[in-house]
Design a protein around this motif. Structure first.
Motif: not given
Length: 285
Positions: A256-277
């Motif tokens: 809903d706001k830029p801070a939400d976008k930043e949070l979502v992108e940090s979550i997605l980055a964490s998921r990618r890192a976990a998937a890559a080990g």
């Protein structure tokens, strides 16, 4: 009314897929998020490099419990372009003047069939686990209408710095998850009532008061539980509505706001890192 549904966690082989309506309409030229990210519609904002509507459609395509998909949007060309980018067959239908009116019109004028799962195009973290949990629990509830909610404890345990709007009930603080299911036609009465209450969604006392003096008094005294609130709503509207408590903190995080976008992108980055080990990245702390 039955107790609050938390889902069984086991797939019901008899469960038929729910049709899906994705609410993706813009708010016109003055939409602050669309303006901030130089796109015509909020649903086209790239999150982690992928437009939000594309992410939502991809998640829906991975759930065997999600059936035919319709996208309600005020610009058919944008909906068609993003659906093509996702590679997901979706019917593009015109949006109406509000989210609840778009739902009603989709069913009454566009022939979208029940049972119907409803979500939004800014639910960029939506995934198969959330969808399957919500659909199974909605079907098992026997209710006319269900609404996905996450407790403050669930959200803040995972993302303590996340800024959410919580509704406070006796013993519970909850946030919406932009997941609804209309299981039977009676559930449309709640959508029509929502249309009248839409402007009150950030004003808890006025929202609760619309259901009558008894729930308002209980709410003011801190004695209105979440289950009782849904009982009162069911009584007022002459239907059965139930909350579905989601065990996923991410289910309550939309953009809903830029801070939400930043949070979502940090979550997605964490998921990618976990998937890559790789070592897990901090997300929203």
């Amino acid at each position: 009314m039955n107790a609050i549904s938390r889902g069984s966690g086991t797939e019901n082989p008899r469960l038929s897929p729910y049709n899906v309506l994705v609410l993706a309409a813009g708010r016109g030229a003055n939409d602050p998020m669309a303006k901030a990210f130089a796109v015509s519609h909020k649903c086209a904002i790239p999150v982690g490099g992928v437009p939000m509507l594309v992410r939502v459609l991809a998640a829906l395509s991975h759930s065997r419990l999600a059936g035919n998909i319709a996208v309600s949007i005020d610009r058919a060309d944008i909906g068609q372009s993003l659906a093509a980018e996702a590679g997901v067959p979706a019917r593009i239908i015109p949006a109406s003047q509000s989210a609840p009116r778009s739902i009603i019109d989709a069913i009454e004028r566009q022939g979208v069939r029940l049972p119907l799962l409803i979500t939004t195009a800014d639910h960029a973290l939506l995934d198969q686990a959330m969808l399957d949990h919500f659909i199974r629990a909605s079907q098992a509830s026997g209710a006319d209408l269900t609404a996905g909610l996450a407790t403050a404890e669930t959200i803040l345990a995972a993302y303590p710095s996340s800024q959410r709007t919580f509704l406070r009930f006796a013993g519970d603080r909850v946030s919406g998850c932009n997941l609804f299911a209309v299981n039977r036609e009676a559930g449309l009465k709640a959508i029509a009532f929502w249309d009248r209450l839409d402007q009150l969604r950030k004003k808890p006392f006025r929202l609760v008061g619309a259901f009558g003096i008894r729930p308002l008094l209980l709410y003011g005294l801190g004695r209105l539980s979440l289950a009782r609130a849904f009982q009162e709503a069911s009584r007022k509207l002459e239907l059965e509505a139930q909350p579905i408590l989601m065990p996923f903190a991410e289910a309550a995080i939309d953009v809903d706001k830029p801070a939400d976008k930043e949070l979502v992108e940090s979550i997605l980055a964490s998921r990618r890192a976990a998937a890559a080990g790789l070592p897990e990245l901090p997300a929203g702390h």
